[in-house]
Design an enzyme around this catalytic site. Structure first.
Site, PDB file in Angstrom:
ATOM      1  N   LYS A 110      36.694  44.344  32.385  1.00 44.82           N
ATOM      2  CA  LYS A 110      37.846  43.534  31.973  1.00 44.82           C
ATOM      3  C   LYS A 110      38.589  44.181  30.819  1.00 44.82           C
ATOM      4  O   LYS A 110      39.810  44.095  30.736  1.00 44.82           O
ATOM      5  CB  LYS A 110      37.397  42.128  31.571  1.00 44.82           C
ATOM      6  N   LYS A 197      34.802  43.234  44.930  1.00 47.96           N
ATOM      7  CA  LYS A 197      34.466  41.820  44.953  1.00 47.96           C
ATOM      8  C   LYS A 197      35.726  40.973  45.166  1.00 47.96           C
ATOM      9  O   LYS A 197      36.778  41.303  44.626  1.00 47.96           O
ATOM     10  CB  LYS A 197      33.846  41.487  43.587  1.00 47.96           C
ATOM     11  N   LYS A 200      39.485  36.204  41.576  1.00 47.32           N
ATOM     12  CA  LYS A 200      40.686  35.419  41.279  1.00 47.32           C
ATOM     13  C   LYS A 200      41.757  36.283  40.635  1.00 47.32           C
ATOM     14  O   LYS A 200      42.934  35.964  40.696  1.00 47.32           O
ATOM     15  CB  LYS A 200      40.330  34.328  40.267  1.00 47.32           C
TER      16      LYS A 200
END
Ligand code: AMP
Ligand code: TRP
Length: 338
Positions: A110, A197, A200
Site C-alpha cells: 500500500k 487478488k 476493492k
C-alpha cells in the site's frame, strides 16, 4: 468461544470479501459469541472522501445483515464508536517494535501506491487491527488469506510484548487469538488477472464483482473476464490461474463443490462455462441484494441495531482496556467522591 472480525468500509464489498470472510462469519454466529465491526478507522489510513465514508459505513453494516449476520445472535458495531479501540492501539504502539511493522507485506504494497503520502496510520494499521481483536479476548478471527500476517502480529504483540513482559504469576493479560482461514475461497483472484487478488482498490472495476452489481453488469464483467486458449476448466494448474479462479468461484457459488464442479466443466469451453458462472453468481447474490434493499430503506432500524451492538461490545472492550492500563501501571481514576 469468542469470534471477532471486520471489513473496511472502503468502496463496495465484492464476492472475495463475501466468500473469503463474511460467509464464514454467518456459520460461526450459530456456535460462538460473535462480534463483527465495520472498521472505519482503518479506512482513513489512506486518503479518503469524508462525504462517502459515513454512508459506506452504514451500507457495509447493512450488507453484513443482508449476508446473514443476525443482530439477535451477534453484535454488529462501528469501530470508531468505541473509543477503546484507539486507546488500546496507543498502549500497544508503545510496546510494538517499529521493525515488526516495516515487515508487513500489506504496508509495503500500500505504501508503494501512496508515493510520498504515506501516513503513520498506514504503518500503524496492523496494531489497530491487533487492538480490535485483543479488546474482545477473541479466540478466533475469521479472515481471508491476506490477513494471516496481521494475525500473527496480533498474536506476537499479545504473547511476547504484553503477557510475557507484564503478566504476573503466569497469568496472561490478553488472550492470544487464532486466525481462522478457510482454505476454500480464502483468496479469490481478480477477473482480469488470475495472479492478482480481487480487491476493492483495483482501479479497473471489471476486475471484481460487487455484492450490489446488477445481473446485467455481472454478465458483462464475466464476459470480459480473462481466459486462455485451452478448452476445459481445471483446478491448480499454475499455468492457468484464471481457470483455477473461475472454477473455484463457480464451485462455491453454485454449491456444487469442487468435485462436482470439475466433473461438470472439465471438458467445457469458455463460451459455455461463462454463462453458467454468470447464472450461479446472479442466483447466489440475489437473496443478499433483495434483503439489502429492504434494510437500507429503514435507516432508523439500522441505527438501532448498531447502537445495540455498540453497547454490547463496549462493555467487554472497557474491561480489557482497564486490565491493560492497570498492568502497564497507569494510575486508575479515583471513583470515590471527595
Ligand atoms: P478488506 O476488503 O481488505 O477490508 O477485507 C475484508 C475481509 O475480506 C478480510 O477478511 C479479507 O481477508 C477478505 N478478503 C479481501 N479480499 C479477498 C479476496 N480477494 N479473497 C478472499 N478474501 C478476501
Ligand atoms: N485488516 C482487515 C482487512 O483489511 C480488516 C480488519 C480490521 C480486521 N480489524 C480487524 C479483520 C479485526 C479481522 C479482525 O481485511
Amino acid at each position: 468461544m469468542r469470534v471477532l472480525s471486520g471489513v473496511q468500509p472502503t468502496g463496495e464489498l465484492h464476492i472475495g470479501n463475501w466468500i473469503g470472510a463474511i460467509r464464514n462469519w454467518v456459520e460461526l454466529q450459530n456456535i460462538h459469541q460473535t462480534y463483527v465491526c465495520v472498521v472505519d478507522l482503518h479506512a482513513i489510513t489512506v486518503p479518503h472522501d469524508p462525504k462517502k465514508l459515513s454512508e459506506n459505513t452504514l451500507t457495509t453494516a447493512a450488507l453484513y445483515i443482508a449476508c446473514g449476520m443476525n443482530p439477535e445472535q451477534c453484535a454488529i458495531f462501528i469501530q470508531s464508536q468505541i473509543s477503546a479501540h484507539s486507546e488500546l492501539c496507543w498502549l500497544l504502539n508503545c510496546v510494538t517494535p517499529l521493525n515488526w511493522m516495516e515487515r508487513m507485506i500489506q504496508f509495503k504494497e500500500k505504501s508503494q501506491k501512496q508515493g510520498d503520502n504515506v501516513s503513520i496510520g498506514l504503518l500503524d494499521y496492523p496494531v489497530l487491527m491487533a487492538a480490535d481483536i485483543l479488546l474482545y479476548d477473541a479466540d478466533l478471527v475469521p479472515v481471508g488469506e491476506d490477513q494471516k500476517q496481521h494475525l500473527e502480529l496480533a498474536r506476537d504483540i499479545a504473547q511476547q510484548r504484553i503477557n510475557s513482559r507484564f503478566g504476573r504469576d503466569g497469568k496472561p493479560i490478553l488472550k492470544v487469538p487464532k486466525p481462522l482461514i478457510i482454505k476454500e475461497g480464502a483468496k479469490i483472484m481478480s477477473l482480469t488477472d488470475g495472479k492478482k487478488k480481487m480487491s476493492k482498490s483495483d482501479p479497473n472495476e471489471n476486475s471484481r464483482i460487487t455484492l450490489l452489481d446488477t445481473a446485467d453488469l455481472i454478465k458483462k464483467k464475466i464476459k470480459r473476464a480473462k481466459t486462455d486458449s485451452h478448452i476445459g476448466l481445471e483446478f491448480d494448474n499454475q499455468e492457468r490461474p484464471e481457470a483455477d479462479n473461475l472454477l473455484s468461484i463457480f464451485s462455491i457459488l453454485s454449491g456444487l463443490g469442487r468435485e462436482e464442479a470439475l466433473k461438470e466443466c472439465s471438458t467445457m469451453g469458455w463460451g459455455k462455462f461463462k454463462p453458467l458462472l454468470t447464472d450461479a453468481t446472479v442466483s447466489a447474490i440475489e437473496p443478499i441484494q433483495s434483503r439489502y434493499k429492504e434494510l437500507i430503506k429503514d435507516r432508523g432500524e439500522l441505527h438501532r441495531i448498531l447502537d445495540n451492538g455498540r453497547s454490547q461490545a463496549e462493555e467487554i472492550a472497557q474491561v480489557t482496556l482497564e486490565r491493560l492500563q492497570a498492568a502497564l501501571g497507569l494510575l486508575k481514576k479515583n471513583k470515590v467522591n471527595h
